[in-house]
Enzyme design. Structure first.
Site, short mmCIF file in Angstrom:
data_model
loop_
_atom_site.label_atom_id
_atom_site.label_comp_id
_atom_site.label_asym_id
_atom_site.label_seq_id
_atom_site.Cartn_x
_atom_site.Cartn_y
_atom_site.Cartn_z
N LYS A 36 11.10 -4.59 16.09
CA LYS A 36 11.13 -5.02 14.76
C LYS A 36 12.33 -5.60 14.21
O LYS A 36 12.63 -6.65 13.57
CB LYS A 36 10.66 -3.79 14.10
CG LYS A 36 10.37 -3.88 12.41
CD LYS A 36 10.03 -2.70 11.88
CE LYS A 36 8.43 -2.56 11.76
NZ LYS A 36 8.02 -1.57 10.93
N LYS A 203 5.61 11.93 -7.62
CA LYS A 203 5.22 11.07 -6.85
C LYS A 203 3.75 11.52 -6.25
O LYS A 203 3.12 11.04 -6.49
CB LYS A 203 6.24 10.82 -5.46
CG LYS A 203 5.47 9.98 -4.41
CD LYS A 203 5.27 8.72 -5.04
CE LYS A 203 4.24 7.74 -3.90
NZ LYS A 203 4.12 6.63 -4.42
N ASN A 207 0.06 9.76 -7.38
CA ASN A 207 -0.87 9.22 -6.51
C ASN A 207 -2.30 9.94 -6.67
O ASN A 207 -3.26 9.39 -6.59
CB ASN A 207 -0.47 9.18 -5.18
CG ASN A 207 0.41 8.02 -5.05
OD1 ASN A 207 0.40 7.23 -5.78
ND2 ASN A 207 1.20 7.79 -3.80
N CYS A 259 -1.08 5.45 1.60
CA CYS A 259 -0.62 6.37 0.53
C CYS A 259 -1.53 7.52 0.07
O CYS A 259 -1.46 8.47 0.07
CB CYS A 259 0.01 5.70 -0.61
SG CYS A 259 1.47 4.84 0.02
N LYS A 262 -3.41 10.08 2.59
CA LYS A 262 -2.52 11.08 3.08
C LYS A 262 -1.55 11.83 1.63
O LYS A 262 -1.68 12.92 2.02
CB LYS A 262 -1.49 10.33 3.86
CG LYS A 262 -0.10 9.92 3.03
CD LYS A 262 0.88 9.49 4.26
CE LYS A 262 1.79 8.50 3.57
NZ LYS A 262 2.73 9.34 2.59
N LYS A 319 -6.70 -3.37 1.13
CA LYS A 319 -6.69 -3.93 -0.33
C LYS A 319 -6.13 -5.34 -0.32
O LYS A 319 -5.69 -5.70 0.62
CB LYS A 319 -5.89 -3.18 -1.39
CG LYS A 319 -4.48 -3.28 -1.30
CD LYS A 319 -3.87 -2.74 -2.48
CE LYS A 319 -2.32 -2.75 -2.47
NZ LYS A 319 -1.71 -2.35 -3.61
P1 NAD Z 1 6.10 2.02 7.57
O1 NAD Z 1 5.44 2.86 8.64
O2 NAD Z 1 5.68 0.75 7.09
O3 NAD Z 1 7.54 2.10 7.92
C1 NAD Z 1 8.26 3.10 8.62
C2 NAD Z 1 9.37 2.55 9.31
O4 NAD Z 1 10.38 3.73 9.66
C3 NAD Z 1 9.05 2.00 10.60
O5 NAD Z 1 9.54 0.96 10.74
C4 NAD Z 1 9.48 3.04 11.68
O6 NAD Z 1 9.86 2.19 12.91
C5 NAD Z 1 10.74 3.49 10.97
N1 NAD Z 1 11.20 4.65 11.49
C6 NAD Z 1 10.63 5.87 11.82
N2 NAD Z 1 11.43 6.84 12.30
C7 NAD Z 1 12.77 6.57 12.23
C8 NAD Z 1 14.10 6.83 12.11
N3 NAD Z 1 14.13 8.08 12.91
N4 NAD Z 1 15.07 6.15 12.07
C9 NAD Z 1 15.04 4.90 11.59
N5 NAD Z 1 13.55 4.37 11.46
C10 NAD Z 1 12.62 4.95 11.85
O7 NAD Z 1 6.06 2.97 6.47
P2 NAD Z 1 5.83 2.56 4.97
O8 NAD Z 1 4.68 2.11 4.34
O9 NAD Z 1 7.18 1.67 4.65
O10 NAD Z 1 6.24 4.09 3.92
C11 NAD Z 1 7.37 4.90 4.08
C12 NAD Z 1 7.54 5.93 3.26
O11 NAD Z 1 7.41 5.43 1.91
C13 NAD Z 1 6.21 6.84 3.43
O12 NAD Z 1 6.56 8.05 3.15
C14 NAD Z 1 5.26 6.36 2.32
O13 NAD Z 1 4.42 7.52 2.03
C15 NAD Z 1 6.18 5.95 1.10
N6 NAD Z 1 5.29 4.82 0.14
C16 NAD Z 1 4.62 3.97 0.92
C17 NAD Z 1 4.33 2.76 -0.20
C18 NAD Z 1 3.58 1.78 0.62
O14 NAD Z 1 2.98 1.12 -0.35
N7 NAD Z 1 3.54 1.66 1.98
C19 NAD Z 1 4.49 2.87 -1.41
C20 NAD Z 1 5.12 4.18 -2.03
C21 NAD Z 1 5.83 5.11 -0.91
#
Ligand code: NAD
Length: 451
Positions: A36, A203, A207, A259, A262, A319
């Protein structure tokens, strides 16, 4: 301008990093996924998110946005470390904190300058204290821990970052929260500063409330079907009441994504472990499961056995405007249909590459009309714009049988009937007329008796 590190470069981390860089800060994004990081360094984007690619490229060119797999490099001279790693559901519904734990340890180990650690991931209530504990055990120079939950929506994430309804900052050290607030000041958004645990709860509660609205209208939709009412007009009539609002009152095949499922589960899990009885949250989850299954039931009612039937599926992403398939209704529905012996041919504008890896046995098509070719029924599961203006005669002509199950209520019941479809929406009062008449008679009878 500040030096910012973002740990985790997924939907939230990448948008956060790119948008802060665009505000003029120097940002380094750290991710453990080397492939990535390589893609990002070349200006490529591993996800589909409108406006993001251009934003990333512009800020890389300007020298404000960097990517690395090295914590030592990524945390050098930093003032703020935003944690945006994934917190997926664990086996009992709890938030799996494996990635957050590993990130916290790596930050503690490599932080060389005093910095504010900002939890942006959705993490259980109490995580701020837990992270502060890990940092303290390493004798880390972290100045403070702030909770800054993220509310952006996939599909409009860049716009949402730049125009948030509110920014929530939780900290036991108010000055730390104010330092983070300063980063957001160009956005001119309302900023709410609370203690750590309250911010974390805002948060989850937000949700859970939005998921509740969806499950509420889906329950009303089931009742509408039995009573002969139209849930679309019901939602419109309810939504005109300013106390209720129209948003998230869209009946359909239920909520999905990374989101809502979970976070509702994790909140219910936390509540139960603390001795509460989260019966509303449990009902929300149960109604959502039923909403997905109702699509299969409609197909069964229309077709009889699904054995050897061919079903076309329009939309796979959870979505529109995203390629995210996490907890997408389409995945569960396709598995259920395949389990009953149906053959699936599907089309999605953006999510097919990801879908190929997780949906064996599905034939992927190049457009909606190919997905409709020779099918016994067509099911619409994601309300992409291009599915809202399909050429209905062309679609109808492609199908073997004109059965159309609209899992997102995109189409008008009367228009679809005029076009020769056997149309099944969600809660549209079409298809259970006899049952509805009986139920109505019964209800009126009860009213008369009561009066
Ligand atoms: P994602 O899975 O798209 O991205 C997470 C990233 O973190 C991945 O690229 C992974 O490789 C990296 N990662 C994992 N462990 C790591 C480490 N130890 N060091 C460095 N990088 C590491 O997740 P996301 O959808 O971006 O969600 C992230 C958080 O934000 C979650 O807690 C989610 O609930 C929250 N969130 C997501 C959204 C959404 O719309 N996706 C909206 C609000 C909140």
């Amino acid at each position: 301008m500040a030096t910012i590190s973002v740990v985790g470069t997924g939907y939230v981390g990448l948008v956060t990093g790119a948008c802060f860089a665009d505000l003029g800060h120097r940002v380094t994004c750290i991710d453990i996924d080397a492939a990535k990081v390589e893609t990002l360094k070349r200006g490529g984007i591993p996800i589909y998110e409108p406006g993001l690619e251009e934003l990333v490229k512009r800020n890389i060119r300007a020298g404000r946005l960097h990517f690395t797999t090295s914590y030592a490099d990524g945390l050098a001279d930093t003032s703020f470390v935003f944690v945006a790693v994934n917190t997926p559901p664990g086996p009992s519904g709890e938030a799996d904190m494996t990635y957050a734990r590993s990130a916290a340890h790596s930050i503690a180990e490599h932080l060389g300058t005093p910095a504010t650690v900002v939890n942006k991931s959705t993490m259980p209530i109490g995580t701020g204290d837990w992270v502060a504990g890990i940092l303290a055990r390493y004798g880390s120079v972290a100045a403070a821990v702030v909770s800054n939950p993220e509310f952006l929506r996939e599909g409009s994430a860049v716009t949402d970052f730049n125009h948030p309804d509110r920014i929530v900052l939780g900290a036991d050290d108010r000055e730390a929260a104010e330092r983070v607030a300063e980063l957001y000041s160009p956005l001119k958004a309302p900023i709410l500063i609370t203690d750590l645990r309250t911010a974390e709860m805002i948060k989850y509660a937000s949700n859970a409330f939005l998921a509740t609205k969806i499950s509420f209208i889906n329950e009303i939709a089931s009742i509408c079907e039995k009573m002969g009412a139209d849930v679309e007009q019901v939602a419109h009539g309810m939504g005109l009441d300013a106390r209720i609002g129209r948003a998230f009152l869209n009946a359909g095949a239920g909520y999905g994504g990374s989101c809502f499922p979970k976070d509702v589960q994790a909140l219910a899990h936390m509540a139960a472990l603390s001795g509460c009885h989260p019966q509303l949250l449990r009902a929300v989850m149960e109604i959502n499961r039923d909403a997905r299954r109702s699509v299969v039931l409609k197909l069964r009612a229309a077709l009889g056995s699904l054995e050897e039937k061919t079903i076309g599926v329009l939309g796979l992403a959870f979505k529109p405007n995203t390629d995210d398939l996490r907890e997408a209704a389409a995945i569960e529905i396709i598995h259920l249909l395949q389990g009953e012996g149906a053959t699936i041919q599907a089309y999605d504008p953006e999510a097919m590459e990801k879908a190929k890896a997780i949906l064996p046995g599905v034939r992927f098509c190049t457009d909606a009309y190919e997905a409709a070719e020779g099918v016994d029924a067509l099911v619409l599961l994601t309300e992409w714009s291009e599915f809202k203006s399909l050429d209905l005669p062309q679609l109808r002509a492609a199908m073997k049988q004109p059965i159309f199950v609209d899992g997102r209520n995109v189409y008008d019941t009367a228009e679809m009937a005029d076009e020769g479809f056997e149309y099944h929406g969600i809660g549209r009062g079409n298809g259970h007329r006899d049952g509805a008449a009986v139920a109505l008679k019964h209800a009126v009878g009860t009213l008369v008796e009561a009066g």
